[in-house]
Design an enzyme around this catalytic site. Structure first.
Site, PDB file in Angstrom:
ATOM      1  N   GLU A 352       6.549   2.449  -6.493  1.00  0.00           N
ATOM      2  CA  GLU A 352       5.360   1.792  -5.948  1.00  0.00           C
ATOM      3  C   GLU A 352       4.214   1.863  -6.947  1.00  0.00           C
ATOM      4  O   GLU A 352       3.948   2.935  -7.494  1.00  0.00           O
ATOM      5  CB  GLU A 352       4.879   2.451  -4.651  1.00  0.00           C
ATOM      6  CG  GLU A 352       5.698   2.138  -3.447  1.00  0.00           C
ATOM      7  CD  GLU A 352       5.140   2.781  -2.195  1.00  0.00           C
ATOM      8  OE1 GLU A 352       3.906   2.909  -2.073  1.00  0.00           O
ATOM      9  OE2 GLU A 352       5.955   3.206  -1.350  1.00  0.00           O
ATOM     10  N   ASN A 353       3.565   0.732  -7.163  1.00  0.00           N
ATOM     11  CA  ASN A 353       2.310   0.673  -7.922  1.00  0.00           C
ATOM     12  C   ASN A 353       1.697  -0.678  -7.585  1.00  0.00           C
ATOM     13  O   ASN A 353       2.418  -1.689  -7.589  1.00  0.00           O
ATOM     14  CB  ASN A 353       2.563   0.804  -9.422  1.00  0.00           C
ATOM     15  CG  ASN A 353       1.286   0.696 -10.235  1.00  0.00           C
ATOM     16  OD1 ASN A 353       1.133  -0.232 -11.028  1.00  0.00           O
ATOM     17  ND2 ASN A 353       0.381   1.631 -10.041  1.00  0.00           N
TER      18      ASN A 353
END
Ligand code: JJW
EC number: 3.2.1.21
Length: 448
Positions: A352-353
């Site tokens: 996740e980013n």
């Protein structure tokens, strides 16, 4: 213009989670989750939003996969809703729920997209929470039963597996701070939850090995990178505590077979202890194959005895922030990935980013330049990390589309694709086309 070329086998993807996108909360035999309950508790979720409809991906997943194909990703991270598989937590299997994911995974494979599965992304069956949740070994055993159903069904189709998403959020955000479901505000409860999920993780990995399931398995902690406001030892120690609670508290048991003693001692001062039973640490430290890392932001922290159980205060340093209030500072990702090397040069995927940028439609387009800028900065750090020889194997943007952002409801938008929550019409944002180009080229161009 600067060009950053990525390795030829680097994985490019996006990520979502079941409760945040599926909807169909009362369909297909699905049971009640703690997020159904929490969202219906007045004052817990902005505007009283809930996941009853969300992005309606339960019915629109073929449309979502068409968007993934258009984007050009080769990897898609998603989660399975435990309450669809075993509605009461540890009883009968709901074949209708399993068949939904069989259709979905087959459609992903047909599209040439690698499924990257998270077994638990926060939607615990409510019946198990009612009986003590992760602090009760019944839930631990129920998770292993659920995991084994999924392992057996999808072995040979799924090759990338994560047991838990963001264990710090599951334990401390949800049971010490009370911000997420089930909303407890008790340190001992949070420590019990953290330990329970770690034992469940270890038992699931042992089952994965015993059953000979294909692929690689790991876990996805979320990062809290913090640098000291001053050179004082107290400020550095405050940062050490913040970083360690998100990372070491979970990865030390997994990689070293023991909790970080300095935090165990810190919590003992607060009257809380870890409920370790004989054999637990051996189970938890069953070797894993990969790590997912979720990174959003970093902080400048200082010691403050009034700043919560860790006495670590994050200061507002005037940085540009996303619309959810998180500073945009990609440097923390680079620093954290080097910090992570203390566990060895393990295979890592950024699972996740992304940026919460609440731009809306204007003349049929969403000009989310701030999201593009966020991704440029973070992908440049990703390239730097790879260039340092760290085994960073892939990147999954959070998120494919706008979705239910937990306690923030639908007001906070992380998507590369805009979702109109009335019509459920999906509209790719300018960042979608920017990311599409990065993936097509397998390189990043930083504009001057
Ligand atoms: C005022 C005190 O505040 C304490 C910190 O409170 C939070 C809240 C939220 C988060 C948070 C939210 N996300 C994004 C999600 N990751 C998983 C996926 O489902 C995304 O939706 N990551 N971290 C962290 C900390």
């Amino acid at each position: 213009m600067t060009i950053f070329q990525f390795p030829k086998d680097f994985r490019w993807g996006t990520a979502t989670a079941s409760y945040q996108i599926e909807g169909a909360a009362q369909e297909g035999g699905r049971g009640v989750s703690i997020w159904d309950t929490f969202a219906r508790t007045p004052g817990k979720v902005f505007n009283g939003d809930n996941g009853d409809v969300a992005c309606d991906s339960y019915h629109r997943y073929e449309e979502d996969i068409e968007l993934m194909k258009k984007l050009g990703i080769n990897t898609y991270r998603f989660s399975i809703a435990w309450p669809r598989i075993i509605p009461d937590g540890d009883g009968e299997i709901n074949r209708e729920g399993l068949d939904f994911y069989v259709r979905f995974v087959d459609a992903l494979l047909e599209a040439g997209i690698e499924p990257f599965l998270t077994l638990y992304h926060w939607d615990l069956p409510q019946t198990l929470e009612d009986d003590g949740g992760w602090g009760n070994r019944r839930t631990v055993d129920a998770f292993v039963k659920y995991a084994e159903v999924i392992f057996k069904e999808f072995s040979g189709k799924i090759n990338f597996w994560l047991t838990f998403n963001e264990p710090w959020c599951i334990a401390f955000l949800s049971n010490m701070l009370g911000i997420h479901a089930p909303g407890n505000k008790d340190l001992q409860t949070a420590i019990n939850v953290a330990h329970g999920l770690l034992v469940a993780h270890g038992k699931a990995v042992q089952s994965f090995r015993r059953l000979g399931i294909t692929g690689q398995i790991g876990i996805a902690p979320n990062v809290c990178w913090a640098e000291p406001y001053s050179k004082s030892p107290e400020d550095q120690a405050a940062c050490d505590r913040s970083i360690a609670l998100n990372t070491d508290w979970f990865l030390d048991p997994i990689y070293k077979g023991s909790y970080p003693q300095f935090l165990v001692d810190w919590f003992a001062e607060a009257g809380a202890t870890v409920p370790i039973q004989d054999g637990d640490m051996e189970i938890i430290s069953e070797p894993i194959d990969l790590l997912g890392i979720n990174y959003y932001t970093m902080g400048i922290n200082r010691f403050n005895p009034e700043a919560g159980v860790l006495q670590s205060e994050e200061l507002n340093m005037g940085l540009i922030k996303t619309d959810i209030g998180w500073p945009v500072e990609s440097r923390g990702l680079y620093e954290f990935m080097h910090y992570l090397q203390k566990y060895g040069n393990v295979d890592v995927y950024i699972t996740e980013n992304g940026a919460c940028i609440n731009d809306d439609l204007e003349n049929g387009k969403i000009n989310d330049d701030r999201r593009i800028s966020y991704y440029e900065q973070h992908l440049a750090q990703i390239h730097r990390i790879i260039n340092d020889g760290i085994n960073l194997k892939g990147y999954m943007a959070w998120s494919l589309m706008d979705n239910f952002e937990w306690a923030e409801g639908y007001r906070m938008r992380f998507g590369l694709v805009h979702v109109d929550y009335r019509s459920l019409v999906r509209t790719p944002k300018e960042s979608f086309y920017w990311y599409q180009n990065v993936i097509k080229n397998n390189w990043l161009e930083i504009r001057n």
